[in-house]
Design a protein around this motif. Structure first.
Motif, PDB file in Angstrom:
ATOM      1  N   GLN A  96       0.832  -1.207   0.000  1.00  0.00           N
ATOM      2  CA  GLN A  96       0.000   0.000   0.000  1.00  0.00           C
ATOM      3  C   GLN A  96       0.863   1.253   0.000  1.00  0.00           C
ATOM      4  OE1 GLN A  96      -3.460   0.043  -0.345  1.00  0.00           O
ATOM      5  NE2 GLN A  96      -2.966   2.165  -0.821  1.00  0.00           N
ATOM      6  N   TYR A  97       1.953   1.224   0.766  1.00  0.00           N
ATOM      7  CA  TYR A  97       2.861   2.369   0.820  1.00  0.00           C
ATOM      8  C   TYR A  97       3.447   2.669  -0.560  1.00  0.00           C
ATOM      9  CZ  TYR A  97       6.903   5.257   1.933  1.00  0.00           C
ATOM     10  OH  TYR A  97       7.825   6.261   1.951  1.00  0.00           O
ATOM     11  N   VAL A  98       3.879   1.639  -1.257  1.00  0.00           N
ATOM     12  CA  VAL A  98       4.461   1.812  -2.590  1.00  0.00           C
ATOM     13  C   VAL A  98       3.421   2.374  -3.551  1.00  0.00           C
ATOM     14  CG1 VAL A  98       5.418   0.570  -4.577  1.00  0.00           C
ATOM     15  CG2 VAL A  98       6.284   0.106  -2.282  1.00  0.00           C
ATOM     16  N   GLU A  99       2.208   1.876  -3.458  1.00  0.00           N
ATOM     17  CA  GLU A  99       1.128   2.376  -4.316  1.00  0.00           C
ATOM     18  C   GLU A  99       0.857   3.860  -4.035  1.00  0.00           C
ATOM     19  OE1 GLU A  99      -3.580   1.527  -4.739  1.00  0.00           O
ATOM     20  OE2 GLU A  99      -2.292  -0.261  -4.655  1.00  0.00           O
ATOM     21  N   ASP A 100       0.765   4.218  -2.756  1.00  0.00           N
ATOM     22  CA  ASP A 100       0.537   5.616  -2.374  1.00  0.00           C
ATOM     23  C   ASP A 100       1.706   6.503  -2.800  1.00  0.00           C
ATOM     24  OD1 ASP A 100      -1.818   4.768  -1.234  1.00  0.00           O
ATOM     25  OD2 ASP A 100      -1.073   4.846   0.833  1.00  0.00           O
ATOM     26  N   LEU A 101       2.916   6.011  -2.625  1.00  0.00           N
ATOM     27  CA  LEU A 101       4.111   6.757  -3.007  1.00  0.00           C
ATOM     28  C   LEU A 101       4.122   7.038  -4.510  1.00  0.00           C
ATOM     29  CD1 LEU A 101       6.762   7.930  -1.890  1.00  0.00           C
ATOM     30  CD2 LEU A 101       7.818   5.718  -2.358  1.00  0.00           C
ATOM     31  N   SER A 102       3.732   6.059  -5.278  1.00  0.00           N
ATOM     32  CA  SER A 102       3.677   6.219  -6.726  1.00  0.00           C
ATOM     33  C   SER A 102       2.664   7.306  -7.108  1.00  0.00           C
ATOM     34  CB  SER A 102       3.305   4.889  -7.381  1.00  0.00           C
ATOM     35  OG  SER A 102       3.233   5.032  -8.778  1.00  0.00           O
ATOM     36  N   LYS A 103       1.523   7.296  -6.440  1.00  0.00           N
ATOM     37  CA  LYS A 103       0.488   8.293  -6.737  1.00  0.00           C
ATOM     38  C   LYS A 103       0.941   9.702  -6.369  1.00  0.00           C
ATOM     39  CE  LYS A 103      -3.444   5.211  -6.273  1.00  0.00           C
ATOM     40  NZ  LYS A 103      -4.561   4.805  -5.415  1.00  0.00           N
ATOM     41  N   THR A 104       1.590   9.848  -5.223  1.00  0.00           N
ATOM     42  CA  THR A 104       1.965  11.190  -4.771  1.00  0.00           C
ATOM     43  C   THR A 104       3.202  11.735  -5.478  1.00  0.00           C
ATOM     44  OG1 THR A 104       3.234  10.327  -2.909  1.00  0.00           O
ATOM     45  CG2 THR A 104       0.930  10.904  -2.488  1.00  0.00           C
ATOM     46  N   THR A 105       4.106  10.871  -5.896  1.00  0.00           N
ATOM     47  CA  THR A 105       5.349  11.339  -6.541  1.00  0.00           C
ATOM     48  C   THR A 105       5.307  11.221  -8.053  1.00  0.00           C
ATOM     49  OG1 THR A 105       6.397   9.161  -6.444  1.00  0.00           O
ATOM     50  CG2 THR A 105       6.726  10.642  -4.539  1.00  0.00           C
ATOM     51  N   HIS A 106       4.314  10.488  -8.572  1.00  0.00           N
ATOM     52  CA  HIS A 106       4.172  10.229 -10.009  1.00  0.00           C
ATOM     53  C   HIS A 106       5.331   9.402 -10.565  1.00  0.00           C
ATOM     54  CE1 HIS A 106       0.753  12.850  -9.933  1.00  0.00           C
ATOM     55  NE2 HIS A 106       1.500  13.783  -9.348  1.00  0.00           N
ATOM     56  N   TYR A 107       6.038   8.707  -9.675  1.00  0.00           N
ATOM     57  CA  TYR A 107       7.071   7.766 -10.110  1.00  0.00           C
ATOM     58  C   TYR A 107       6.395   6.481 -10.556  1.00  0.00           C
ATOM     59  CZ  TYR A 107      11.484   9.882  -8.582  1.00  0.00           C
ATOM     60  OH  TYR A 107      12.599  10.659  -8.465  1.00  0.00           O
ATOM     61  N   GLN A 108       6.963   5.862 -11.569  1.00  0.00           N
ATOM     62  CA  GLN A 108       6.585   4.499 -11.908  1.00  0.00           C
ATOM     63  C   GLN A 108       7.562   3.627 -11.137  1.00  0.00           C
ATOM     64  OE1 GLN A 108       7.169   3.364 -15.984  1.00  0.00           O
ATOM     65  NE2 GLN A 108       6.215   1.375 -15.685  1.00  0.00           N
ATOM     66  N   ILE A 109       7.127   3.058 -10.039  1.00  0.00           N
ATOM     67  CA  ILE A 109       8.014   2.279  -9.168  1.00  0.00           C
ATOM     68  C   ILE A 109       8.168   0.887  -9.757  1.00  0.00           C
ATOM     69  CG2 ILE A 109       8.328   1.336  -6.845  1.00  0.00           C
ATOM     70  CD1 ILE A 109       6.884   3.890  -5.835  1.00  0.00           C
ATOM     71  N   LEU A 110       9.403   0.507  -9.984  1.00  0.00           N
ATOM     72  CA  LEU A 110       9.701  -0.768 -10.635  1.00  0.00           C
ATOM     73  C   LEU A 110       9.865  -1.909  -9.649  1.00  0.00           C
ATOM     74  CD1 LEU A 110      12.254   0.594 -13.249  1.00  0.00           C
ATOM     75  CD2 LEU A 110       9.802   0.169 -13.552  1.00  0.00           C
ATOM     76  N   GLU A 111      10.469  -1.612  -8.519  1.00  0.00           N
ATOM     77  CA  GLU A 111      10.671  -2.656  -7.517  1.00  0.00           C
ATOM     78  C   GLU A 111      11.003  -2.019  -6.178  1.00  0.00           C
ATOM     79  OE1 GLU A 111      14.087  -5.204  -8.058  1.00  0.00           O
ATOM     80  OE2 GLU A 111      15.384  -3.532  -8.554  1.00  0.00           O
ATOM     81  N   HIS A 112      10.950  -2.823  -5.151  1.00  0.00           N
ATOM     82  CA  HIS A 112      11.406  -2.400  -3.831  1.00  0.00           C
ATOM     83  C   HIS A 112      11.901  -3.629  -3.081  1.00  0.00           C
ATOM     84  CE1 HIS A 112       7.251  -3.614  -2.868  1.00  0.00           C
ATOM     85  NE2 HIS A 112       7.775  -3.981  -1.706  1.00  0.00           N
ATOM     86  N   LYS A 113      12.744  -3.377  -2.090  1.00  0.00           N
ATOM     87  CA  LYS A 113      13.313  -4.462  -1.289  1.00  0.00           C
ATOM     88  C   LYS A 113      13.242  -4.071   0.181  1.00  0.00           C
ATOM     89  CE  LYS A 113      16.505  -5.597  -4.954  1.00  0.00           C
ATOM     90  NZ  LYS A 113      17.857  -5.664  -5.402  1.00  0.00           N
ATOM     91  N   LEU A 114      12.977  -5.051   1.011  1.00  0.00           N
ATOM     92  CA  LEU A 114      12.944  -4.824   2.450  1.00  0.00           C
ATOM     93  C   LEU A 114      13.821  -5.884   3.102  1.00  0.00           C
ATOM     94  CD1 LEU A 114      11.745  -3.491   5.020  1.00  0.00           C
ATOM     95  CD2 LEU A 114       9.907  -5.173   4.881  1.00  0.00           C
ATOM     96  N   GLU A 115      14.786  -5.421   3.862  1.00  0.00           N
ATOM     97  CA  GLU A 115      15.648  -6.316   4.625  1.00  0.00           C
ATOM     98  C   GLU A 115      15.553  -5.900   6.087  1.00  0.00           C
ATOM     99  OE1 GLU A 115      19.624  -5.919   3.211  1.00  0.00           O
ATOM    100  OE2 GLU A 115      19.068  -6.420   1.172  1.00  0.00           O
ATOM    101  N   ILE A 116      15.291  -6.853   6.926  1.00  0.00           N
ATOM    102  CA  ILE A 116      15.267  -6.595   8.364  1.00  0.00           C
ATOM    103  C   ILE A 116      16.378  -7.423   8.978  1.00  0.00           C
ATOM    104  CG2 ILE A 116      13.935  -6.754  10.496  1.00  0.00           C
ATOM    105  CD1 ILE A 116      11.408  -6.525   8.712  1.00  0.00           C
ATOM    106  N   THR A 117      17.254  -6.756   9.727  1.00  0.00           N
ATOM    107  CA  THR A 117      18.383  -7.429  10.352  1.00  0.00           C
ATOM    108  C   THR A 117      18.125  -7.549  11.842  1.00  0.00           C
ATOM    109  OG1 THR A 117      19.846  -6.449   8.708  1.00  0.00           O
ATOM    110  CG2 THR A 117      20.889  -7.349  10.667  1.00  0.00           C
ATOM    111  N   GLY A 118      18.431  -8.717  12.388  1.00  0.00           N
ATOM    112  CA  GLY A 118      18.259  -8.964  13.814  1.00  0.00           C
ATOM    113  C   GLY A 118      19.156 -10.107  14.250  1.00  0.00           C
ATOM    114  N   ILE A 119      18.858 -10.658  15.406  1.00  0.00           N
ATOM    115  CA  ILE A 119      19.590 -11.813  15.923  1.00  0.00           C
ATOM    116  C   ILE A 119      18.608 -12.978  15.970  1.00  0.00           C
ATOM    117  CG2 ILE A 119      20.985 -12.734  17.829  1.00  0.00           C
ATOM    118  CD1 ILE A 119      22.226 -10.228  16.556  1.00  0.00           C
TER     119      ILE A 119
END
Length: 140
Positions: free
Chosen positions: A107-130
């Motif tokens: 949803q965030y990527v969709e909203d970001l695309s609408k507000t910035t008018h970017y055509q978002i091609l991909e995104h990555k999420l990495e969470i680091t922990g133990i």
């Protein structure tokens, strides 16, 4: 027809025993793995490390595999391109990788695309922990 055969047909790559061996290791892997891990799995097949790298790069070029680096690592990891969108949880100590199901960013990527008018091609999420295993080693 098996998935290796289909992948070779779609990509236009020649079917070889070495490519099939590398493909099979990637197919069995639950998480992305590096070329050295693949090489170690194939020691009995007499495939050298440089050949593994060449095969992996050809797989990436033909969209059979995905190449990435996670966290602070400079070592590339590979996984079959199963046309699934995934994110990863990485242990900062043992560097184990766990795939995260679902995408909390859709949803965030969709909203970001609408507000910035970017055509978002991909995104990555990495969470680091133990990871739990490393926490247990430290008595946490």
């Amino acid at each position: 027809m098996g998935s290796f055969q289909q992948a070779m047909q779609r990509s236009g790559l020649k079917r070889t025993k070495q490519r099939e061996c590398v493909y099979n290791v990637l197919e069995k892997a639950d998480v992305p793995i590096n070329a050295e891990q693949i090489y170690k799995e194939l020691l009995s097949e007499s495939i050298n490390l440089s050949t593994v790298y060449r095969i992996l790069e050809s797989f990436v070029e033909k969209d059979i595999a995905i190449k990435a680096t996670l966290g602070q690592s400079v070592t590339a990891i590979y996984e079959l391109n199963r046309q699934e969108h995934k994110h990863h949880l990485i242990c900062a100590e043992c560097h184990s990788i766990v795939a995260i199901s679902g995408c909390p960013l859709e949803q965030y990527v969709e909203d970001l695309s609408k507000t910035t008018h970017y055509q978002i091609l991909e995104h990555k999420l990495e969470i680091t922990g133990i990871c739990p295993r490393c926490q247990a080693k430290h008595g946490k």
